[in-house]
Scaffold this active site. Structure first.
Site, PDB file in Angstrom:
ATOM      1  N   SER A 117       0.488  -0.890   0.087  1.00  0.00           N
ATOM      2  CA  SER A 117      -0.225  -0.111   0.151  1.00  0.00           C
ATOM      3  C   SER A 117       0.693   1.595  -0.274  1.00  0.00           C
ATOM      4  O   SER A 117       1.974   1.276   0.782  1.00  0.00           O
ATOM      5  CB  SER A 117      -0.996  -0.059   1.074  1.00  0.00           C
ATOM      6  OG  SER A 117      -1.442   1.299   1.965  1.00  0.00           O
TER       7      SER A 117
ATOM      8  N   HIS B 224      -1.542  -1.680  -4.162  1.00  0.00           N
ATOM      9  CA  HIS B 224      -2.811  -0.840  -3.147  1.00  0.00           C
ATOM     10  C   HIS B 224      -3.038   0.958  -2.927  1.00  0.00           C
ATOM     11  O   HIS B 224      -2.242   0.620  -2.411  1.00  0.00           O
ATOM     12  CB  HIS B 224      -3.140  -1.460  -2.103  1.00  0.00           C
ATOM     13  CG  HIS B 224      -4.234  -1.498  -1.080  1.00  0.00           C
ATOM     14  ND1 HIS B 224      -5.194  -2.533  -1.427  1.00  0.00           N
ATOM     15  CD2 HIS B 224      -4.378  -1.380   0.141  1.00  0.00           C
ATOM     16  CE1 HIS B 224      -6.366  -2.461  -0.662  1.00  0.00           C
ATOM     17  NE2 HIS B 224      -5.797  -1.061   0.114  1.00  0.00           N
TER      18      HIS B 224
ATOM     19  N   ASP C 277      -5.070   3.813  -1.413  1.00  0.00           N
ATOM     20  CA  ASP C 277      -6.483   3.297  -0.705  1.00  0.00           C
ATOM     21  C   ASP C 277      -6.489   5.901  -0.633  1.00  0.00           C
ATOM     22  O   ASP C 277      -5.994   6.288  -0.543  1.00  0.00           O
ATOM     23  CB  ASP C 277      -5.727   3.968   0.340  1.00  0.00           C
ATOM     24  CG  ASP C 277      -4.975   2.585   1.050  1.00  0.00           C
ATOM     25  OD1 ASP C 277      -6.201   1.465   0.720  1.00  0.00           O
ATOM     26  OD2 ASP C 277      -3.882   2.359   1.499  1.00  0.00           O
TER      27      ASP C 277
ATOM     28  N   MET D 230      -9.490   8.070   0.050  1.00  0.00           N
ATOM     29  CA  MET D 230     -10.333   8.698   1.487  1.00  0.00           C
ATOM     30  C   MET D 230     -10.595   9.822   1.409  1.00  0.00           C
ATOM     31  O   MET D 230      -9.460  11.097   0.609  1.00  0.00           O
ATOM     32  CB  MET D 230      -8.819   8.440   2.774  1.00  0.00           C
ATOM     33  CG  MET D 230      -8.247   7.350   3.227  1.00  0.00           C
ATOM     34  SD  MET D 230      -7.935   6.848   4.478  1.00  0.00           S
ATOM     35  CE  MET D 230      -6.898   5.598   3.965  1.00  0.00           C
TER      36      MET D 230
ATOM     37  N   HIS E 108      -8.519   0.927  -3.283  1.00  0.00           N
ATOM     38  CA  HIS E 108      -9.786   1.372  -2.333  1.00  0.00           C
ATOM     39  C   HIS E 108     -10.229   2.215  -1.839  1.00  0.00           C
ATOM     40  O   HIS E 108      -9.563   2.656  -1.524  1.00  0.00           O
ATOM     41  CB  HIS E 108      -8.700   0.488  -0.761  1.00  0.00           C
ATOM     42  CG  HIS E 108      -9.265  -0.012   0.288  1.00  0.00           C
ATOM     43  ND1 HIS E 108      -8.619  -0.163   1.533  1.00  0.00           N
ATOM     44  CD2 HIS E 108     -10.791   0.208   0.397  1.00  0.00           C
ATOM     45  CE1 HIS E 108      -9.644  -0.106   2.517  1.00  0.00           C
ATOM     46  NE2 HIS E 108     -11.099  -0.321   1.486  1.00  0.00           N
TER      47      HIS E 108
ATOM     48  N   MET F 130     -12.525   4.391   0.234  1.00  0.00           N
ATOM     49  CA  MET F 130     -13.211   4.474   1.387  1.00  0.00           C
ATOM     50  C   MET F 130     -13.626   6.051   1.369  1.00  0.00           C
ATOM     51  O   MET F 130     -12.980   7.298   1.796  1.00  0.00           O
ATOM     52  CB  MET F 130     -12.289   4.455   2.573  1.00  0.00           C
ATOM     53  CG  MET F 130     -11.387   3.418   2.756  1.00  0.00           C
ATOM     54  SD  MET F 130      -9.773   3.501   3.560  1.00  0.00           S
ATOM     55  CE  MET F 130      -9.015   3.153   2.610  1.00  0.00           C
TER      56      MET F 130
ATOM     57  N   MET G 207     -11.138  -5.811   5.938  1.00  0.00           N
ATOM     58  CA  MET G 207     -10.596  -4.740   6.631  1.00  0.00           C
ATOM     59  C   MET G 207      -9.985  -5.747   8.238  1.00  0.00           C
ATOM     60  O   MET G 207     -10.320  -5.804   8.685  1.00  0.00           O
ATOM     61  CB  MET G 207     -11.067  -3.423   6.963  1.00  0.00           C
ATOM     62  CG  MET G 207     -11.424  -2.355   6.182  1.00  0.00           C
ATOM     63  SD  MET G 207     -10.458  -1.723   5.522  1.00  0.00           S
ATOM     64  CE  MET G 207      -9.052  -1.291   6.427  1.00  0.00           C
TER      65      MET G 207
ATOM     66  N   GLY H  85      -8.728   3.809   7.447  1.00  0.00           N
ATOM     67  CA  GLY H  85      -8.795   5.486   8.093  1.00  0.00           C
ATOM     68  C   GLY H  85      -7.394   6.158   7.921  1.00  0.00           C
ATOM     69  O   GLY H  85      -6.124   7.064   7.382  1.00  0.00           O
TER      70      GLY H  85
ATOM     71  N   ASP I 116      -6.910  -6.436   4.756  1.00  0.00           N
ATOM     72  CA  ASP I 116      -6.028  -5.213   4.523  1.00  0.00           C
ATOM     73  C   ASP I 116      -5.828  -4.387   6.325  1.00  0.00           C
ATOM     74  O   ASP I 116      -7.230  -4.147   7.120  1.00  0.00           O
ATOM     75  CB  ASP I 116      -6.517  -4.517   4.155  1.00  0.00           C
ATOM     76  CG  ASP I 116      -6.316  -2.378   3.969  1.00  0.00           C
ATOM     77  OD1 ASP I 116      -5.202  -2.557   3.493  1.00  0.00           O
ATOM     78  OD2 ASP I 116      -6.719  -1.552   2.525  1.00  0.00           O
TER      79      ASP I 116
ATOM     80  N   GLY J 103      -2.026  -3.511   9.095  1.00  0.00           N
ATOM     81  CA  GLY J 103      -1.978  -4.618  10.309  1.00  0.00           C
ATOM     82  C   GLY J 103      -1.358  -5.201   9.581  1.00  0.00           C
ATOM     83  O   GLY J 103      -0.572  -6.858  10.439  1.00  0.00           O
TER      84      GLY J 103
HETATM   85  C1  DX5 Z   1      -5.645   1.608   6.046  1.00  0.00           C
HETATM   86  C2  DX5 Z   1      -6.231   1.563   4.340  1.00  0.00           C
HETATM   87  C3  DX5 Z   1      -5.211   0.319   4.367  1.00  0.00           C
HETATM   88  C4  DX5 Z   1      -3.709   0.557   4.885  1.00  0.00           C
HETATM   89  C5  DX5 Z   1      -2.162  -0.774   5.640  1.00  0.00           C
HETATM   90  O1  DX5 Z   1      -6.846   2.696   5.832  1.00  0.00           O
HETATM   91  O2  DX5 Z   1      -6.786   0.603   4.113  1.00  0.00           O
HETATM   92  O3  DX5 Z   1      -4.488  -0.472   3.010  1.00  0.00           O
HETATM   93  O4  DX5 Z   1      -2.198   1.474   3.915  1.00  0.00           O
HETATM   94  O5  DX5 Z   1      -1.550  -0.096   6.355  1.00  0.00           O
HETATM   95  P1  DX5 Z   1      -0.477  -0.891   6.938  1.00  0.00           P
HETATM   96  O6  DX5 Z   1      -0.451  -2.566   5.957  1.00  0.00           O
HETATM   97  O7  DX5 Z   1       0.303   0.454   7.855  1.00  0.00           O
HETATM   98  O8  DX5 Z   1      -1.320  -1.468   7.889  1.00  0.00           O
HETATM   99 ZN    ZN Z   2      -6.806  -0.536   1.783  1.00  0.00          ZN
END
Ligand code: DX5
Ligand code: ZN
Length: 248
Positions: A28, A53, A55, A57, A86, A88, A157, A162, A195, A197
């Site tokens: 990501s 990936h 993100d 937002m 993705h 959001m 998730m 976020g 997705d 952690g």
């Molecule tokens: C969080 C995102 C993830 C994020 C994952 O809202 O959707 O894609 O980038 O990052 P890590 O792997 O650091 O949790």
């Molecule tokens: Zn994501």
């Protein structure tokens, strides 16, 4: 004749949807050094990333603002790997076509943000991308029961969306296993993506429980050697897959 809006620069026109070979690691870019994004992408690609990936937002559905189609377009010029976008965001239907034109190969929306999922999935398909739905950690997989046959992938998730760098929520391991069972029972070919952690401490168990696309932000891009970090995570995935094959 109009040109194919999804043609990669210099590449052949596309047909059908582009999904990665799985298992696949999806770095990501949320935690990458955006001033050196091209180099970060090249490093993760050299380390064996299967896709990227991205993100998106909007500051409403989640309490953060990130990127839009312009950055997707820039990443599309920097790699031939599939791009997984993705969303959001609230009311994602307004932007699906624009993200597909920018180079998104896979687009997922949040079940919690979309009142008419069938319509939205159809829009993603019409735009030529693979269609996915994301579930927040507190949303049960039953929320997708009626739409599962329509999906190319489900994104579970494993943090509240976020921000990058959050701690993995362990109960998602059981959710992955339950979704794998449900997909098998229903004969669905939808892939499971996880997705949030994800890192060396949980990636093998996620794969064993049925995940196929593993997103990793901070575990890849923390400022130190993203190529080596990608390679190490990919090696864990490949090792676990070999062990699973040998045991079956
Ligand atoms: C969080 C995102 C993830 C994020 C994952 O809202 O959707 O894609 O980038 O990052 P890590 O792997 O650091 O949790
Ligand atoms: Zn994501």
């Amino acid at each position: 004749m109009a040109s194919d809006p999804r043609q990669k620069p210099g590449g052949p026109p596309r047909s059908g949807v582009l999904l990665p070979r799985t298992p696949a690691l999806a770095p990501s870019i949320l935690t990458a050094d955006l001033a050196r994004l091209g180099e970060e992408i090249a490093a993760a690609e050299a380390g064996g990333a299967g896709l990227f990936h991205l993100d998106v937002m909007d500051g409403h559905f989640v309490p953060n603002l990130t990127i839009g189609p312009l950055v997707v377009e820039a990443v599309n010029k920097a790699t031939d790997l599939p791009l997984d976008v993705h969303l959001m965001i609230e009311a994602p239907d307004r932007y699906i076509e624009r993200f597909a034109r920018a180079g998104a190969d896979m687009i997922c929306v949040h079940q919690e943000a979309v009142p008419h999922l069938h319509r939205t999935i159809e829009l993603i398909r019409e735009a030529g991308a693979a269609a996915g739905v994301a579930l927040n950690p507190a949303t049960p997989i039953g929320a997708l029961e009626e739409i599962l046959p329509e999906l190319d992938y489900v994104l579970l998730m494993s943090v509240n969306p976020g921000f990058g760098g959050q701690r993995f929520i362990p109960s998602v391991l059981g959710k992955v296993a339950a979704l794998r069972r449900r997909l098998e029972e229903s004969g669905s070919k939808a892939k499971i993506e996880v997705d949030g952690g994800v890192g060396p401490g949980n990636i093998v168990r996620l794969l064993e429980n049925g995940a196929e696309i593993l997103v990793a932000g901070a575990a890849v891009f923390d400022g130190r050697d993203p190529q080596a970090r990608t390679r190490a995570l990919v090696a864990l995935l490949e090792g676990a897959q070999r062990t699973a094959r040998a045991g079956s």
